[in-house]
Design an enzyme around this catalytic site. Structure first.
Site, mmCIF file in Angstrom:
data_model
loop_
_atom_site.group_PDB
_atom_site.id
_atom_site.type_symbol
_atom_site.label_atom_id
_atom_site.label_comp_id
_atom_site.label_asym_id
_atom_site.label_seq_id
_atom_site.Cartn_x
_atom_site.Cartn_y
_atom_site.Cartn_z
ATOM 1 N N ASN A 1 48.733 40.920 42.038
ATOM 2 C CA ASN A 1 47.430 41.508 41.715
ATOM 3 C C ASN A 1 47.423 43.026 41.811
ATOM 4 O OD1 ASN A 1 47.599 40.867 44.635
ATOM 5 N ND2 ASN A 1 45.619 41.881 44.696
ATOM 6 N N GLN B 1 45.210 35.895 39.234
ATOM 7 C CA GLN B 1 45.281 36.932 38.198
ATOM 8 C C GLN B 1 45.978 36.430 36.924
ATOM 9 O OE1 GLN B 1 43.647 39.600 38.300
ATOM 10 N NE2 GLN B 1 43.229 39.923 40.473
ATOM 11 N N SER C 1 40.386 31.452 40.462
ATOM 12 C CA SER C 1 39.075 31.987 40.809
ATOM 13 C C SER C 1 38.290 32.258 39.535
ATOM 14 C CB SER C 1 39.267 33.277 41.605
ATOM 15 O OG SER C 1 38.025 33.917 41.746
ATOM 16 N N ALA C 2 36.973 32.013 39.595
ATOM 17 C CA ALA C 2 36.149 32.115 38.386
ATOM 18 C C ALA C 2 35.795 33.554 38.016
ATOM 19 C CB ALA C 2 34.853 31.322 38.586
ATOM 20 N N HIS C 3 35.565 34.395 39.018
ATOM 21 C CA HIS C 3 34.968 35.704 38.693
ATOM 22 C C HIS C 3 35.983 36.698 38.128
ATOM 23 C CE1 HIS C 3 36.063 38.294 42.263
ATOM 24 N NE2 HIS C 3 36.416 37.110 42.709
ATOM 25 N N THR D 1 27.799 20.258 49.102
ATOM 26 C CA THR D 1 27.212 20.008 47.787
ATOM 27 C C THR D 1 27.845 20.951 46.754
ATOM 28 O OG1 THR D 1 25.171 19.352 48.839
ATOM 29 C CG2 THR D 1 25.043 19.924 46.507
ATOM 30 N N CYS E 1 41.385 56.661 52.156
ATOM 31 C CA CYS E 1 41.433 57.902 52.925
ATOM 32 C C CYS E 1 41.531 57.601 54.414
ATOM 33 C CB CYS E 1 40.175 58.722 52.686
ATOM 34 S SG CYS E 1 40.470 60.093 51.565
#
Lengths: 383, 377
Positions: B145, B175, B194-196, B232, B317
């Site tokens: 990633n 990815q 992963s969906a997003h 659920t 930083c």
């Protein structure tokens, strides 16, 4: 029988003719601290009572009171009529269920038919008769029940004293401007000055994009935490990004921090005028970092005419950390967002910069223009 | 704003959101409910599961367990499969895998980390040399990633199985899924997604599990997801996931080709005196990681944001965790590590955006040089 919180004040009693003023400010501060919770504040001789309050929020009220400067101690107690039976009913509520105890009576009402000793003896005797699991021990009791007979046919009954934060009521000792970073020291410095009655206004310098929004947010969080003590709910922020860039570009690297601090002090003096502050406050502690040597402090002082108060100047780091933990800022202060990006940090900062060298380097910059430009970035955040 | 941080998250697909909206209005029933409404939702959930299995080329061979995120899928796989002996992974894993492996030590399983190459990929030999008869799990990320390097998980899995057929092989495909033309190879036992990252919503992930592989649950309760993941079902999230994937897979091959061209165009346009390439040329078309040597990635990132370009970064930083663990493992020094920025694309990325981004990147880096690096020599 009414639940009350009894508040005794600290140094105010030392004040002579000004006492009335201090008491009024103190009461006003209590009101501010309890804002948003149903309550009434009554003044009786030498103490305040919080009454008619939202009982579900009792501990929240006590928590807030514990942070008001000027509070010597406070107790959760009962307000009753001062006849013996009423006092006894209240004492039963407050008294322990078992173990050793004594009753201690203070008699403010000198016309009361019984002396303090007599009241203690009679109430103690009745308590013993009522509960066989209790024993009297007047020297080292496990529990003490306090009775305070007041004028006007009233008495207060309570079981313990909680320590307040002491100090003087804030806003009785002028107004200062604290230079607050995201570190451990400056919030503690603000706390210390507020404890002596100062109204502590806040100023924070950031250098976005070299520092990030989270660093600024962290300072606001710190400001909120100390506002429980200082009762000040705003903070001014100013960007010093361009100043840092110009110093970096034009001046000797080892003076980087020294020069920046001089700019910060100049800007702070201007902001102080704006918020009506009569001094600057910093969290500097002698020798802690390169800019906090005597020479460093001298070079910053040289550019302002306001007094600069440094309440932590003689403190060790561990003392400051202990205080930060006590007032609740330590955890936030040690979050990993830095208020000063290491991009501009020199490898070897000057420890003993000579004022003449500093002034010579500073001539390479248009100081006034940079200060004016920075002031244009001023923002006031209210919380 | 030009959004080049799609490896962090993508903008949810509007069409998928619209299609899935019925799960927030009419079809709000609990899929476990035994009346008509519940059954209707249950049935739809099955259809969406099948459509995702089909998209992954895994229908009939795999089951799909819905989870709350990719990290949960990784955790579920690792703590279920690594129960004894040792477990092997790489130094180039996402934190969800890497930290779980570190935790294995506390649970009596010895974690082993294979070194990675300069581009972030892992050689099959590096993994294989750590596998022995006591290895219960091997985990190799499909697409790194941080660099976009693609690991040949089919070949590595095959070699691992030849060495120890009892070893479970998993891959974090977060990815890769919906981005690379690919179907889950039969040697792979578990595959986390992963969906997003492909137009779905945060809060939805999935674990593909080879049929007949037995797993232990990670979350116990009402026995949903065949008892492997109680709670659920997130029906709306799953629906957006399935619909977004459906759209994504439709043009997956063309998108990959086009984005590969964009990626190369972007790199070709960057000032070579400033930017060093970290991503391999044969890596994911969706990721281009470079380093602006000697600059601070995080500062550059905020300057770019202010100029309308949103990128990811591999450094901070903050003195704690200043450098990316993965890029450090690639073998770079501090000057490179400081300046790492990651640009990641989506099918919505346009050629115009690439052109604009090149200008913004070069100009901002020059400005950084002039203000920060050009100190009094």
């Amino acid at each position: 029988m009414e639940k009350v919180i009894i508040i005794r004040y600290a140094e105010i009693h030392l004040k002579g003719k000004n006492r009335g003023y201090f008491e009024r400010v103190f009461a006003n501060n209590l009101e501010k601290a309890l804002k948003g919770i149903r309550h009434e504040i009554h003044r009786t001789s030498g103490r305040y009572l919080v009454a008619a309050f939202d009982e579900e929020r009792t501990y929240e009220i006590m928590g807030r009171v514990s942070k008001v400067f000027g509070v010597h101690s406070y107790s959760l107690g009962l307000l009753v009529a001062s006849d013996e039976d009423s006092i006894f009913e209240a004492v039963k509520e407050v008294a322990p269920q078992s173990g050793t105890f004594k009753v201690e009576t203070h008699r403010g009402d000198k016309h009361y038919p019984l002396t303090s000793m007599e009241i203690s003896a009679r109430i103690g005797g009745r308590l013993l008769d009522a509960n066989a699991a209790l024993k009297v021990d007047v020297h080292t009791p496990q529990h003490t029940v306090y009775i305070d007979v007041r004028e006007g046919g009233k008495a207060l009954v309570f079981g313990m004293f909680c320590n307040g934060v002491h100090g003087m009521p804030v806003s009785t000792a002028g107004r200062g401007l604290l230079l607050i970073s995201g570190g451990i020291d400056s919030p503690v410095a603000g706390y210390m000055m507020a404890k002596r009655g100062m109204t502590v206004e806040l100023l924070h310098f950031h250098s976005y994009p070299y520092t990030n929004e989270a660093a600024k947010e962290k300072v606001v969080t710190l400001a909120k935490i100390i506002s429980d003590y200082t009762l000040v709910t705003r903070i001014t922020t100013v960007s010093v990004t361009h100043i840092q860039e110009e110093i970096h570009k034009n001046c000797a690297a080892e003076l980087n921090v020294t020069l920046l601090r001089r700019f910060m002090f100049r800007i702070a003096e201007r902001v102080a005028a704006h918020v009506g502050a009569g001094c600057l406050v910093t969290g500097e502690s002698l020798g802690q970092v390169a800019s906090q040597t005597l020479e460093g402090l001298t070079s910053s002082n040289a550019v302002v005419s306001l007094p600069v108060l440094r309440p932590l100047i003689g403190f060790d780091k561990e003392d400051i950390v202990a205080l930060a933990k006590k007032i609740g800022t330590f955890e936030t202060s040690t979050l990993p967002y830095e208020d000063c990006c290491t991009v501009f940090l020199p490898d070897f900062p000057a420890i003993r910069p000579k004022l003449s060298f500093i002034e010579e380097e500073e001539k390479k910059l248009d100081v006034d223009a940079l200060v004016e430009e920075a002031l244009l970035t001023r923002e006031i955040i209210r919380f | 704003m030009i959004y080049f941080d799609n490896a962090a998250t993508t903008r949810p697909n509007g069409e998928a959101l619209k299609r899935a909206a019925e799960f927030t209005t009419e079809l709000y029933f609990n899929p476990s409910a035994k009346y008509g409404g519940g059954f209707a939702v249950f049935k739809k959930l099955g259809e969406m599961r099948d459509s995702l299995l089909k998209a992954a080329g895994a229908a009939g061979r795999f089951d799909l367990i819905f989870t709350s995120c990719g990290s949960e899928a990784d955790n579920q796989a690792i703590f279920s499969a690594a129960k004894r002996g040792n477990a092997v992974t790489t130094a180039g894993e996402h934190a969800a895998v890497f930290s779980s492996f570190t935790e294995l030590k506390n649970r009596g399983v010895e974690p082993r980390f294979a070194p990675i190459e300069r581009d972030g990929s892992v050689k099959a030999e590096s993994v294989l040399s750590l596998v022995d008869e006591k290895t219960s799990l091997v985990s190799v990320v499909h697409v790194n990633n941080e660099t976009g390097a693609v690991n040949d998980i089919a070949a590595i899995a095959k070699a691992v199985k030849e060495k120890n057929p009892r070893t479970v092989f998993m891959s974090d495909g977060v990815q890769a899924f919906g981005k690379l033309p690919f179907s889950i190879p039969s040697e792979v036992d578990l595959y986390a997604v992963s969906a997003h990252k492909i137009g779905g919503l945060k809060g939805t992930g999935g674990l593909f599990k080879r049929k007949n592989l037995s797993l232990t649950p990670y979350i116990f309760g009402g026995g949903q997801e065949n008892g492997l993941r109680s709670g659920t079902e997130n029906t709306y999230g799953v629906a957006v996931f399935a619909y977004a994937a459906e759209l994504k897979f439709r043009t997956l091959g063309e998108d990959a080709k086009r984005l590969e061209r964009y990626r190369e165009k972007l790199f070709a346009g960057l000032d070579r005196d400033v930017f060093t390439r970290i991503s391999p040329e044969n890596g994911s078309p969706y990721i281009l990681t470079v380093s602006a040597e000697g600059m601070r990635g995080e500062v550059l990132q905020r300057m770019l944001w202010d100029r309308g370009l949103c990128v990811g970064t591999g450094s901070a930083c903050s003195s704690k965790n200043r450098f990316s663990r993965v890029i450090t493992a690639c073998g770079y020094g501090e000057r490179v590590l400081d300046g790492v920025i990651r640009m990641s694309f989506s099918p919505a990325t346009t050629e115009e955006e690439i052109g604009e981004a090149i200008e913004i990147l070069n100009a901002t880096a020059r400005e950084y040089q002039n203000t920060v690096l050009a100190s009094r020599a």
